[in-house]
Design an enzyme around this catalytic site. Structure first.
Site, PDB file in Angstrom:
ATOM      1  N   ASP A  42      66.941   2.352  -9.738  1.00  0.00           N
ATOM      2  CA  ASP A  42      66.496   3.538 -10.460  1.00  0.00           C
ATOM      3  C   ASP A  42      65.921   3.195 -11.825  1.00  0.00           C
ATOM      4  OD1 ASP A  42      66.789   5.842  -8.826  1.00  0.00           O
ATOM      5  OD2 ASP A  42      68.952   5.536  -8.876  1.00  0.00           O
ATOM      6  N   CYS A  93      73.978  -4.066 -10.362  1.00  0.00           N
ATOM      7  CA  CYS A  93      74.247  -3.756  -8.962  1.00  0.00           C
ATOM      8  C   CYS A  93      72.992  -3.311  -8.215  1.00  0.00           C
ATOM      9  CB  CYS A  93      75.338  -2.695  -8.850  1.00  0.00           C
ATOM     10  SG  CYS A  93      74.930  -1.183  -9.722  1.00  0.00           S
ATOM     11  N   HIS A 120      80.125  -3.600  20.042  1.00  0.00           N
ATOM     12  CA  HIS A 120      81.015  -4.758  20.192  1.00  0.00           C
ATOM     13  C   HIS A 120      80.256  -6.024  20.537  1.00  0.00           C
ATOM     14  CE1 HIS A 120      84.975  -2.346  20.918  1.00  0.00           C
ATOM     15  NE2 HIS A 120      84.649  -2.472  19.650  1.00  0.00           N
ATOM     16  N   GLU A 166      70.911   3.173 -15.523  1.00  0.00           N
ATOM     17  CA  GLU A 166      69.813   3.183 -14.541  1.00  0.00           C
ATOM     18  C   GLU A 166      68.711   4.151 -14.932  1.00  0.00           C
ATOM     19  OE1 GLU A 166      71.116   4.580 -10.692  1.00  0.00           O
ATOM     20  OE2 GLU A 166      72.587   5.924 -11.559  1.00  0.00           O
TER      21      GLU A 166
HETATM   22  C1  PEP Z   1      70.371   1.558  -8.486  1.00  0.00           C
HETATM   23  O1  PEP Z   1      69.837   2.600  -8.804  1.00  0.00           O
HETATM   24  O2  PEP Z   1      69.980   0.426  -8.840  1.00  0.00           O
HETATM   25  C2  PEP Z   1      71.560   1.558  -7.607  1.00  0.00           C
HETATM   26  C3  PEP Z   1      72.204   0.442  -7.334  1.00  0.00           C
HETATM   27  O3  PEP Z   1      71.964   2.737  -7.075  1.00  0.00           O
HETATM   28  P1  PEP Z   1      71.299   3.467  -5.827  1.00  0.00           P
HETATM   29  O4  PEP Z   1      70.407   2.465  -5.161  1.00  0.00           O
HETATM   30  O5  PEP Z   1      72.443   3.896  -4.998  1.00  0.00           O
HETATM   31  O6  PEP Z   1      70.586   4.584  -6.461  1.00  0.00           O
HETATM   32 MG    MG Z   2      70.747   4.562  -8.626  1.00  0.00          MG
END
Ligand code: PEP
Ligand code: MG
Length: 566
Positions: free
Chosen positions: A452, A499, A186, A428
């Site tokens: 990845d 991502c 907190h 990936e």
């Molecule tokens: C990635 O592989 O770029 C990804 C976003 O997934 P993670 O990092 O969870 O493997």
């Molecule tokens: Mg990944």
């Protein structure tokens, strides 16, 4: 220099004020009039609740509703019939109110502290706060007045309690140092909400520091500099001013669309791991969730989460995101992500092994229950499904078949879901990059996982220091993969997001704008920074940079050049 946990970023330069623990000594009295003692206890509880409401109002005005709720939680705890009943029973057995409060609170503190669970242990701090508050009211002792602290004060305290925080005047307190607490306690939450730099869990801070001495609190690095020289003070003053300037500037991007300088619009999403992270995404001004890493729901427990548990988590995230898009990635275990109760066999080469979509397609019941949970949640918002680690079209087809099966199960049971739910591929692997044109025909969207993709393209493990020099998304091979995936997606008319960590890298921004990425998904603290970075580039400028970069032969050339254009 003293080391601690970086809990609230920024730099504070000021004079120490040690907040000593209150002396709450008393000699237990003999109770002769039980009714009068009970009344004295009830009056104290009432005074405590009134005071807490006042403090919560002050916090609500200075900081916000959420923070005020932390204090209002104290009222809920002390109104608990069991706790109250226990205290009153002790008083009825002729024990004075002070001792009765102390004894019962201690029982709760010991119970909460023993769980080892961070959230529950946090409640022990709340009970300590309640105990001290009640006993000081019973004794007629006044509480510590943080509100009297002069300008440029750095508060040093064993443990910062919510009620202490209520007294903090933001304009006077430039830093907080505590001996306990973590990123999620907190005190950390409140320090961040107040935007005061804080370093927590500094060993023996209250005895190592003395009131009046000058210190520098570096809440971004988790350091406390003692007896700083003039050059350190100058350097940190400059750092503090730059931090504040950047923060003010970033705030100009809050609530705005994500636009390039030439007016192209992008979606700027967040990566999350738990429904609670969705709150961070919303607070960071994320426009959706581009990657919900569901494996966190499967970790730190002894058995699979049920379909209902998963449904609740996905639905909760969607409600928190107020219906904004959420891309839920199905279970991505194996490799470096272990879940002991699944009993996965040890493999020679786990990153190339039985993981993610491969494992899920072989464990259909488990997979179907996750897909059904996602489908059920899709009745409550814009939810999309994404499969990790796709390397072949058959895997996408098999996954989609299972989605159809899950849909007909739900239909048969009369359960609502989004009939048109989008099913996408996390690109990936090197294979998915090479066959992106084939996958694009059968997927509703792509999201590039550069973490990845870099590893699988370069055949370099992201966790292995010896091959770290190869592991870079700026390797020409990885850039060509990224460019190709986006191109194939665009040609098939499907959106392509990113991502992986590279999405937030400012050196990557012009390339992604040029290649035609449509959605960026980053960690919450990167949202406003990225929106600002995207706004710097026109499509034309980005194209010129990309053209040069894609003609380069080495990673070193690429990164050296990109540094110059930033
Ligand atoms: C990635 O592989 O770029 C990804 C976003 O997934 P993670 O990092 O969870 O493997
Ligand atoms: Mg990944």
């Amino acid at each position: 220099m003293l080391k601690g946990i970086a809990a609230s970023e920024g730099i504070g330069i000021g004079k120490v004020m040690i907040i000593a623990e209150q002396k709450l000594d008393y000699t237990p009295k003999e109770v002769t009039d039980v009714d009068a003692e009970l009344q004295r206890y009830k009056d104290a509880v009432k005074a405590f609740c009134d005071e807490t409401v006042e403090q919560a109002d002050a916090i609500r005005k200075s900081t916000g509703d959420k923070e005020a709720e932390i204090l209002m939680g104290h009222i809920a705890i002390i109104s608990d019939p069991f706790m109250n009943g226990e205290i009153e029973n002790l008083i009825k057995a002729e024990q004075c109110a002070e001792k009765s409060v102390e004894q019962v609170c201690q029982m709760f503190i010991d119970m909460f502290s023993a769980t080892g669970d961070e959230l529950t242990m946090q409640r022990a701090t709340d009970v300590k706060d309640i105990r001290d508050g009640l006993i000081s009211i019973l004794l007629g002792v006044h509480s510590v007045k943080i509100s009297d602290a002069p300008a440029n004060t750095v508060i040093v305290v064993k443990e910062l309690t919510p009620s202490m925080t209520a007294g903090i005047k933001k304009e006077n307190i430039v830093g907080i140092i505590t001996e306990t607490g973590s990123q999620t306690s907190h005190s950390a939450i409140l320090a961040r909400a107040l935007e005061i730099p804080a370093v927590l869990s500094v060993e023996n801070a209250t005895s190592q520091l003395s009131s009046g001495e000058q210190v520098i609190v570096d809440g971004s690095e988790g350091n406390v500099l003692t007896a700083p020289g003039q050059d350190e003070i100058d350097a940190f003053t400059a750092k503090r001013d730059a931090f504040l300037r950047e923060k003010r500037e970033l705030e100009n991007y809050r609530g705005k669309k994500t636009l390039s300088a030439s007016g192209e619009e992008y979606e700027l999403f967040c990566n999350i791991g738990t429904p609670k992270d969705a709150t961070k995404a919303i607070n960071a001004d994320g426009e959706g969730v581009g990657l919900f890493r569901t494996e966190f729901l499967f970790m730190d427990r002894n058995a699979l989460p049920t379909e209902d548990e998963q449904f609740e988590a996905y639905k909760q995230a969607s409600l928190i995101m107020k219906g904004a898009p959420i891309i839920i990635r199905t279970l991505d275990i194996g490799g470096d992500k272990e879940i002991p109760y699944l009993g996965l066999a040890k493999e020679e080469n786990p990153f190339m092994g039985f993981r993610a979509i491969r494992y899920c397609l072989k464990n259909r019941d488990m997979f179907k229950s996750q897909i059904k949970a996602i489908l059920r949640a899709s009745a409550f918002g814009d939810i999309r499904i994404m499969f990790p680690l796709i390397t072949a079209v058959e895997e996408l087809r098999a996954g989609k078949e299972l989605v159809e099966e899950a849909k007909s199960d739900l239909r048969a049971s009369g359960i609502d879901f989004d009939e048109n739910i989008k099913v996408g591929v996390m690109t990936e692997t090197a294979a998915s990059g090479v066959i992106a044109h084939l996958l694009a025909k059968e997927a509703d969207f792509f999201s590039i996982g550069t973490n990845d993709l870099t590893g699988y393209t370069m055949a370099a493990d992201r966790g292995n220091g010896d091959v770290a020099y190869l592991y870079s998304p700026f390797q020409p091979s990885v850039l060509m993969m990224i460019q190709r995936i986006i191109k194939c997606g665009r040609e098939a008319g499907i959106p392509v997001g990113m991502c992986g960590e590279a999405a937030a890298n400012p050196m990557m921004t012009p390339l992604l704008i040029s290649f035609g990425l449509t959605e960026f998904s980053v960690s919450a603290p990167s949202v406003l920074k990225l929106r600002k970075n995207i706004a710097k580039w026109t499509k034309e400028e980005a194209d010129a940079v990309a053209e040069k970069v894609m003609a380069m032969a080495t990673e070193a050339e690429v990164t050296a050049y990109l540094k110059t254009v930033l």
